[in-house]
Design an enzyme around this catalytic site. Structure first.
Site, PDB file in Angstrom:
ATOM      1  N   PHE A 126      -9.133  -5.785   0.553  1.00  0.00           N
ATOM      2  CA  PHE A 126      -8.259  -6.929   0.750  1.00  0.00           C
ATOM      3  C   PHE A 126      -8.965  -7.869   1.726  1.00  0.00           C
ATOM      4  CE2 PHE A 126      -4.660  -9.217   2.624  1.00  0.00           C
ATOM      5  CZ  PHE A 126      -4.050  -9.648   1.460  1.00  0.00           C
ATOM      6  N   ASP A 195      -8.144   1.764   5.970  1.00  0.00           N
ATOM      7  CA  ASP A 195      -6.968   0.914   5.790  1.00  0.00           C
ATOM      8  C   ASP A 195      -6.083   1.591   4.742  1.00  0.00           C
ATOM      9  OD1 ASP A 195      -5.137  -0.973   4.806  1.00  0.00           O
ATOM     10  OD2 ASP A 195      -6.493  -2.659   5.164  1.00  0.00           O
ATOM     11  N   TYR A 220       5.370  -2.401   5.072  1.00  0.00           N
ATOM     12  CA  TYR A 220       6.336  -3.118   4.226  1.00  0.00           C
ATOM     13  C   TYR A 220       6.138  -2.881   2.731  1.00  0.00           C
ATOM     14  CZ  TYR A 220       2.534  -6.536   4.897  1.00  0.00           C
ATOM     15  OH  TYR A 220       1.319  -7.154   5.014  1.00  0.00           O
ATOM     16  N   LYS A 221       5.181  -2.031   2.374  1.00  0.00           N
ATOM     17  CA  LYS A 221       4.984  -1.718   0.957  1.00  0.00           C
ATOM     18  C   LYS A 221       5.750  -0.428   0.652  1.00  0.00           C
ATOM     19  CE  LYS A 221       0.428  -3.939   1.183  1.00  0.00           C
ATOM     20  NZ  LYS A 221       0.743  -5.218   0.542  1.00  0.00           N
ATOM     21  N   ARG A 369      -0.365  -7.031 -11.941  1.00  0.00           N
ATOM     22  CA  ARG A 369      -0.324  -5.864 -11.065  1.00  0.00           C
ATOM     23  C   ARG A 369       1.085  -5.283 -11.084  1.00  0.00           C
ATOM     24  NH1 ARG A 369      -1.777  -5.983  -4.686  1.00  0.00           N
ATOM     25  NH2 ARG A 369       0.254  -6.984  -4.745  1.00  0.00           N
TER      26      ARG A 369
END
Lengths: 395, 395
Positions: A126, A195, A220-221, A369
């Protein structure tokens, strides 16, 4: 009813995690974007209302002690710890993932031998990790070298100070081999920084077991902490005395209320703290973590793989051949909890899917996705998503 | 009723800001700790409930666009701007004060001439500023030199790259001369970074008017944003193209959703952003700022000085001579919005004051600190605080 719809119903009936879906606020849509923003756990609004009305509104300043505000970063860190295979006392919550990548990478470089002048960074990661790694390299006088995870073993050497890798690729959903890569990094004498944004809460990470040095992740995922909920930082226990933060705020001081002019770091994971924690976001996250009580991560991982396998089967059946190309590895040991499909007109296709109640996301330039959160996505959801996708791109 | 109590009632009757008190959740206690954690504005809980239940719970991922989450840091920055004398487009909200001090100071050093090798820092500042300044100096290869604000003019010279100062001393409540110090810093060719934590929302700051280069501040004191609500960063417009952040997260990229491997900073104040913003804390702050609608900062400042003058008069009248010593300057131009009293047994005295409903705080080793938030503290509160203090320490 199609054969796949019948299968979906059976799979849902046998799903040992099925009851967890009721803990979340969901609607008619098929929500396959929990890898971007997890759904709201139903009990969170009342918990946050109490934080605001009673803890802030009535107790006010006393809440720093009486409501446990001051110790929230390490307390919530200990709640996340078992989800990523860490013993207590190694994780603090706070700041964004980007800021934690900065802390972890600068600290890793400082723990490495001083003559090691290179940082390796996952070239496919990312983007923020790469930008922050560039800054960490610049500020510590190191060279940054982007390589793919597959190239890491050959790139490692006596110059390598630290390696920053993403556990699951945000774009393709590819799961990298954390145990083997960490071992290779250690064999070269460097430190491994992982990560976990796209793996924590979806699969077993095993931070302690695999000897990871430092790790960061968002909440938050798959952890459903809420929009922009604070990230976390893991520092392996034996490295903590050498953790030398580039952001030594007063919250990480050995005696934060001593108001000393000179800095002395707190013991343990606390030295990963920086400034005053954002209590509302943090305590919403704490409430959200309640849904993990008694949930086994191996059951989560098993369901995740069953969901993605079934989705691939539905795509195979419903989508005309050649219309999409799967970018996510077929092998389970290389797959996270999302499926990425290359598709012409992916942006337009995703807009039509969303109109029809199948919520995934589009990644520039041509990727659809779909994230599969095992706590609340059903096999019936998956069958519908595959069917609607077929109807959208086919014919 | 004592003469001072009668005066208090008259002053409250003539207070043009008196009606604002009803916007806050307050109780029987006299809350003089708004300089640490501002009181809850009454409308905030419902606003946050909407953010959680509807924006997160129902719209979910769509809220990044539809609920304006993505643009919150700059939108809320523009709400703070008039309160600190800044035109729009120069402030972004996010991260903690400590993290923003780091961004501002490293960026300031990078904007200064490369041969300037010294950073001056306020030796009397809130400790986190000094710790972070030490880290910024270490990472940029500069020397850090702590000096008192009074010593700054003599300490400035050709070696000075940047100066980090606190507008109001957190301990004594002393207000430093921002216009004169900024001018002196500029005359030496250095950049001025101001910490506004204890002045924003209590007095006129005049960032643009006085040509301040960079500034940071928290939002949970006089701005009442809630516990640990996000801090802000001001970068003067003409300096923005040269603002080179040490924390270049994806939120500050010129094209954040382009997912480019290399970093290119966004134009304007946006380049002060880092990672994903903590939406719950941030939108609670946005709601809290509604109380400032149509409030004049000069009226706030006038009331603040009237409150602290009146408190000093009450202390003079009620507290036995010699029992406390005022550390806050008597001259208005040197006084923030708090009064600090040195007192033997200050810790014990503050505990007794709190038991009797007068909430201030204790700062190690011997300071009683009373903050006066002009939006909700009344003169009647002040008279009672002085009287109870006299009864507590006297006799």
């Amino acid at each position: 009813m199609s054969e796949l719809a019948v299968r979906a119903r059976k799979l849902d009936g046998a799903d040992e995690l099925a009851a967890l879906r009721d803990r979340f606020v969901l609607d008619e849509a098929v929500y396959l974007d929990g890898n971007s923003l997890g759904a709201l756990p139903g009990h969170v609004p009342d918990r946050v209302a109490d934080v605001i009305r009673r803890q802030w509104g009535e107790l006010r300043i006393r809440s720093w002690e009486e409501s446990g505000w001051w110790t929230a970063p390490e307390r919530i860190g200990d709640r996340i710890a078992p989800l990523v295979g860490a013993a207590p006392g190694q994780i603090v919550v706070g700041d964004s993932t980007s800021v934690n990548v900065f802390k972890a990478l600068v600290a890793a470089v400082r723990m490495a031998d001083g003559d090691r002048d290179e940082i390796l960074v996952d070239a496919t990661t990312f983007p923020t990790d790469g930008y922050i790694a560039e800054s960490a390299a610049r500020l510590t006088g190191r060279t940054l070298r982007p390589v793919t995870p597959a190239e890491v073993p050959d790139a490692l050497g006596g110059r390598t100070a630290a390696v920053l890798l993403n556990h699951v690729d945000y774009r393709t959903g590819r799961l990298h081999d954390l145990p083997a890569l960490t071992a290779a990094i250690h064999a070269s004498g460097a430190l491994a920084v992982w990560d976990l944004c796209h793996s924590a809460g979806a699969l077993e990470v095993g931070l302690d077991e695999h000897g990871v040095d430092l790790a960061v992740g968002c909440t938050y995922k798959y952890l459903n902490g809420g929009p922009g909920s604070p990230a976390y930082l893991y520092v392996r226990e034996d490295l903590q005395p050498r953790f030398d933060s580039p952001l030594p705020g007063w919250n990480s001081h050995a005696e934060p209320f001593g108001m000393r002019p000179s800095y002395a770091p707190a013991p343990g994971a606390l030295r990963g703290r920086v400034g005053t924690p954002d209590i509302l976001s943090m305590l919403a996250l704490e409430a959200a973590l309640d849904v993990w009580q008694d949930v086994s991560m191996s059951a989560v991982r098993a369901k995740s793989l069953a969901l993605t396998d079934f989705f691939l089967e539905c795509v195979e059946r419903y989508v005309p051949a050649g219309r999409v190309e799967c970018l996510t590895p077929a092998r389970h040991q290389e797959r996270g909890s999302q499926i990425a499909l290359r598709c012409d007109d992916a942006g337009k296709v995703m807009r039509r899917l969303i109109e029809r109640g199948v919520i995934g996301d589009f990644r520039h330039p041509d990727v659809l996705r779909f994230g599969f959160t095992p706590l609340y996505v059903t096999f019936t959801d998956v069958e519908r998503a595959g069917r609607v996708l077929g109807e959208t791109v086919g014919g």
